[in-house]
Design a protein around this motif. Structure first.
Motif, short mmCIF file in Angstrom:
data_model
loop_
_atom_site.label_atom_id
_atom_site.label_comp_id
_atom_site.label_asym_id
_atom_site.label_seq_id
_atom_site.Cartn_x
_atom_site.Cartn_y
_atom_site.Cartn_z
N ARG A 78 0.85 -1.20 0.00
CA ARG A 78 0.00 0.00 0.00
C ARG A 78 0.88 1.25 0.00
O ARG A 78 0.39 2.36 -0.07
CB ARG A 78 -0.92 0.01 1.22
CG ARG A 78 -1.80 -1.23 1.37
CD ARG A 78 -2.67 -1.51 0.19
NE ARG A 78 -3.64 -0.44 0.03
CZ ARG A 78 -4.35 -0.23 -1.06
NH1 ARG A 78 -4.21 -1.01 -2.10
NH2 ARG A 78 -5.20 0.76 -1.13
N TYR A 116 -2.25 3.24 -4.24
CA TYR A 116 -1.32 3.31 -3.12
C TYR A 116 -1.89 4.29 -2.10
O TYR A 116 -2.48 5.30 -2.46
CB TYR A 116 0.06 3.80 -3.57
CG TYR A 116 0.83 2.78 -4.35
CD1 TYR A 116 1.38 1.67 -3.71
CD2 TYR A 116 1.02 2.91 -5.72
CE1 TYR A 116 2.08 0.72 -4.43
CE2 TYR A 116 1.73 1.97 -6.43
CZ TYR A 116 2.26 0.88 -5.79
OH TYR A 116 2.95 -0.06 -6.49
N ASP A 117 -1.69 3.98 -0.83
CA ASP A 117 -2.12 4.88 0.23
C ASP A 117 -1.12 5.99 0.49
O ASP A 117 -1.48 7.07 0.95
CB ASP A 117 -2.33 4.10 1.53
CG ASP A 117 -3.48 3.13 1.44
OD1 ASP A 117 -4.40 3.36 0.63
OD2 ASP A 117 -3.46 2.12 2.18
#
Length: 137
Positions: free
Chosen positions: A28, A103-104
């Motif tokens: 992530r 993606y975080d």
């Protein structure tokens, strides 16, 4: 080691461990190798070389201290503008890729002990940076 530094180190380890235990198709978290961009991005290289030449010219000039101070202030303003410009372009490219790939977070490789997926090549493509061919020996 200071108390604050110990707490920050423990926090970084905890974050890294929490990401490491996740079983996902991809992390992530993504990272960008900024030093690589600095070495391959013509825009950055041109700005860096120009700033270096400008600073050397100011340092070597035989002008009054007041005029040098004024020239240094102008130099610093230009440096900030160019730094903001390239930083914003890299940030925007990384943000776009992060959104596309879910993606975080995107971090710099240089600023983290743990990093996820390397998206440097994608950022280079977004910034239209062509790969440098190794020089023949």
């Amino acid at each position: 080691m200071s108390h604050k530094r110990i707490v920050m180190s423990l926090l970084a380890v905890a974050v890294a461990l929490s990401f490491g235990g996740c079983a996902r198709a991809h992390s992530r978290v993504a990272y960008v190798r900024i030093t690589e961009l600095e070495q391959t991005w013509p825009k950055f290289i041109n700005y860096f070389n120009q700033l270096q030449a400008n600073y050397q010219a100011i340092a070597a000039s035989r002008t009054s201290p007041q005029e040098k101070a004024k020239a240094i202030a102008q130099f610093q303003q230009q440096e900030r503008r160019w730094n903001d410009e390239v930083t914003n372009e890299v940030r925007q490219a990384a943000t776009d890729i992060a959104k596309q790939r879910n993606y975080d977070m995107v971090v710099t490789k240089e600023g983290t002990a743990y990093a996820g997926d390397d998206i440097t090549a994608d950022v280079e493509k977004e910034l239209h940076i062509t790969p440098v061919s190794p020089s023949p020996k």
